[in-house]
Design a protein around this motif. Structure first.
Motif, short mmCIF file in Angstrom:
data_model
loop_
_atom_site.label_atom_id
_atom_site.label_comp_id
_atom_site.label_asym_id
_atom_site.label_seq_id
_atom_site.Cartn_x
_atom_site.Cartn_y
_atom_site.Cartn_z
N ILE A 90 0.83 -1.21 0.00
CA ILE A 90 0.00 0.00 0.00
C ILE A 90 0.87 1.25 0.00
O ILE A 90 0.58 2.23 -0.71
CB ILE A 90 -0.95 0.01 1.21
N GLU A 91 1.93 1.23 0.80
CA GLU A 91 2.84 2.39 0.84
C GLU A 91 3.49 2.63 -0.51
O GLU A 91 3.71 3.78 -0.92
CB GLU A 91 3.90 2.17 1.93
N ASP A 92 3.81 1.54 -1.22
CA ASP A 92 4.39 1.68 -2.56
C ASP A 92 3.36 2.27 -3.52
O ASP A 92 3.70 3.13 -4.35
CB ASP A 92 4.87 0.32 -3.07
N LEU A 93 2.11 1.83 -3.41
CA LEU A 93 1.06 2.39 -4.26
C LEU A 93 0.86 3.88 -3.96
O LEU A 93 0.56 4.66 -4.87
CB LEU A 93 -0.26 1.63 -4.04
N ALA A 94 1.06 4.26 -2.70
CA ALA A 94 0.88 5.66 -2.31
C ALA A 94 1.95 6.58 -2.90
O ALA A 94 1.79 7.80 -2.90
CB ALA A 94 0.88 5.78 -0.79
N THR A 95 3.02 6.01 -3.46
CA THR A 95 4.01 6.84 -4.17
C THR A 95 3.45 7.31 -5.50
O THR A 95 4.02 8.21 -6.13
CB THR A 95 5.30 6.04 -4.44
N LEU A 96 2.35 6.67 -5.94
CA LEU A 96 1.62 7.03 -7.17
C LEU A 96 2.37 6.67 -8.45
O LEU A 96 2.05 7.17 -9.53
CB LEU A 96 1.27 8.52 -7.18
N ARG A 97 3.33 5.78 -8.35
CA ARG A 97 3.99 5.29 -9.57
C ARG A 97 2.98 4.61 -10.48
O ARG A 97 3.10 4.66 -11.71
CB ARG A 97 5.12 4.31 -9.21
N PHE A 98 1.98 3.97 -9.86
CA PHE A 98 0.98 3.27 -10.67
C PHE A 98 0.23 4.24 -11.59
O PHE A 98 -0.17 3.86 -12.69
CB PHE A 98 0.01 2.49 -9.77
N VAL A 99 0.06 5.48 -11.14
CA VAL A 99 -0.63 6.48 -11.98
C VAL A 99 0.25 6.86 -13.16
O VAL A 99 -0.20 6.91 -14.31
CB VAL A 99 -0.99 7.73 -11.15
N ALA A 121 -8.51 6.62 -0.01
CA ALA A 121 -7.26 7.14 0.54
C ALA A 121 -6.20 7.29 -0.55
O ALA A 121 -5.48 8.30 -0.60
CB ALA A 121 -6.75 6.23 1.65
N LEU A 122 -6.09 6.32 -1.43
CA LEU A 122 -5.13 6.43 -2.54
C LEU A 122 -5.56 7.53 -3.51
O LEU A 122 -4.71 8.25 -4.06
CB LEU A 122 -5.02 5.09 -3.27
N GLY A 123 -6.87 7.68 -3.68
CA GLY A 123 -7.37 8.76 -4.52
C GLY A 123 -7.03 10.13 -3.95
O GLY A 123 -6.64 11.04 -4.68
N ILE A 124 -7.12 10.26 -2.63
CA ILE A 124 -6.79 11.53 -1.98
C ILE A 124 -5.29 11.82 -2.10
O ILE A 124 -4.88 12.97 -2.30
CB ILE A 124 -7.24 11.52 -0.51
N GLU A 125 -4.46 10.78 -1.99
CA GLU A 125 -3.02 10.97 -2.19
C GLU A 125 -2.75 11.51 -3.60
O GLU A 125 -1.90 12.39 -3.79
CB GLU A 125 -2.28 9.64 -1.99
N ALA A 126 -3.50 11.00 -4.58
CA ALA A 126 -3.34 11.47 -5.95
C ALA A 126 -3.79 12.93 -6.08
O ALA A 126 -3.13 13.74 -6.73
CB ALA A 126 -4.14 10.59 -6.91
N ILE A 226 -7.90 -5.13 -17.57
CA ILE A 226 -7.68 -4.60 -16.23
C ILE A 226 -6.40 -5.18 -15.61
O ILE A 226 -5.59 -4.46 -15.02
CB ILE A 226 -8.88 -4.91 -15.31
N LEU A 227 -6.21 -6.48 -15.76
CA LEU A 227 -5.14 -7.17 -15.04
C LEU A 227 -3.79 -7.15 -15.75
O LEU A 227 -2.79 -7.56 -15.16
CB LEU A 227 -5.55 -8.63 -14.80
N HIS A 228 -3.75 -6.67 -16.99
CA HIS A 228 -2.48 -6.66 -17.71
C HIS A 228 -1.42 -5.85 -16.97
O HIS A 228 -0.27 -6.26 -16.87
CB HIS A 228 -2.70 -6.10 -19.13
N HIS A 229 -1.81 -4.69 -16.45
CA HIS A 229 -0.91 -3.87 -15.63
C HIS A 229 -1.68 -3.55 -14.35
O HIS A 229 -2.39 -2.54 -14.30
CB HIS A 229 -0.53 -2.57 -16.35
N CYS A 230 -1.57 -4.40 -13.35
CA CYS A 230 -2.47 -4.27 -12.21
C CYS A 230 -1.86 -4.83 -10.93
O CYS A 230 -1.09 -5.81 -10.96
CB CYS A 230 -3.78 -5.01 -12.53
N THR A 231 -2.21 -4.21 -9.81
CA THR A 231 -1.91 -4.76 -8.49
C THR A 231 -3.23 -5.17 -7.85
O THR A 231 -4.16 -4.36 -7.75
CB THR A 231 -1.23 -3.70 -7.59
N THR A 232 -3.31 -6.42 -7.45
CA THR A 232 -4.52 -6.93 -6.78
C THR A 232 -4.28 -7.03 -5.28
O THR A 232 -3.29 -7.62 -4.85
CB THR A 232 -4.91 -8.32 -7.33
#
Length: 265
Positions: A90-99, A121-126, A226-232
């Motif tokens: 989750i902390e890695d996702l919060a870096t917003l690299r996924f965006v 929460a991730l949306g607010i970080e973005a 959806i799953l081609h580039h995705c974190t589940t």
């Protein structure tokens, strides 16, 4: 500073819409004269305050545009209670690299385990990072897309949704789709594929998505994109709401027990 120069300065600040500087100027000049501040220090302070005000106003506008139903922050999430979640992920996702990589996130799990909390929460970080975000409930989204399709403006509606770098689609699976709804959602996800990020939450495992769409072919094609580039994130913990009800139940039980003792005495 003579009156003409003073008035001209304020007029120019108003014209340039430097409203925060204009508001703070008089007081700042008084403090600067009293404390012997340099011109550079005064200018640095004033422009820094203008910048902070504009950043805060921009965040407020993006928050309003995002349409979050509630405000949920990452620091409020109880990772100890939901031990099935890897906090580092989750902390890695919060870096917003996924965006920046146009990747997706899917949060799976039963009701009440915190899927929507993490998505918001991730949306607010973005939003705080200056990224455009839009939150929508699946049922509401499907209805809007279907209306647009019937009015012949589905393409326009999809273009509007493409403006958001992050689209959060909450609660996939609580209600099944009809053929039109499944078709519309497929069109939207296909357009966002490898261009923008989508965060989805669902109470159904991927194997059950065929039942949601009432069409295993469309479900498979949708999941492929959806799953081609995705974190589940698969959450297997207990419901927060059930946890709170249990607490209330225990408290109620104690109150009843004490009341009985008082009556018996």
């Amino acid at each position: 500073m003579n009156n003409f120069t003073y008035e001209k300065l304020h007029n120019n600040l108003q014209y340039l819409k430097l409203n925060t500087i204009e508001e703070l100027l008089d007081n700042c000049l008084e403090i600067a004269a009293r404390d012997s501040k340099t011109t550079m220090e005064v200018l640095d302070y004033l422009f820094e305050q203008e910048k902070k005000h504009r950043e805060a106003a921009a965040i407020e506008r993006r928050m309003k545009s995002a349409g979050f139903p509630v405000k949920k922050m990452l620091e409020e999430f109880d990772f100890e209670f939901q031990s099935s979640i890897n906090k580092k992920v989750i902390e890695d996702l919060a870096t917003l690299r996924f965006v920046h990589n146009a990747e997706n996130i899917v949060l799976l799990g039963p009701p009440g385990v915190g899927k929507s909390h993490l998505a918001i929460a991730l949306g607010i970080e973005a939003v705080k990072a200056g990224i455009s975000v839009h939150f929508t409930n699946t049922g509401n989204l499907i209805e809007r897309l279907k209306i647009a399709n019937r009015e012949g403006i589905l393409e326009k509606k999809i273009r509007d949704l493409m403006k958001f770098k992050v689209l959060i689609i909450d609660e996939i699976g609580y209600l099944p789709f009809d053929d039109e709804g499944a078709h519309c959602l497929f069109q939207l996800i296909s357009r966002r594929y490898e261009k923008s990020s989508t965060i989805l939450t669902s109470n159904k495992s991927y194997g059950e998505w065929g039942e949601i769409f009432k069409d295993h072919v469309i479900a498979a094609a949708l999941l492929d994109r959806i799953l081609h580039h995705c974190t589940t994130i698969n959450i297997k913990g207990e419901s927060y709401r059930l946890k709170e009800r249990k607490k209330q139940g225990i408290k109620t039980g104690l109150i009843r027990h004490n009341s009985t003792e008082i009556l018996e005495n």
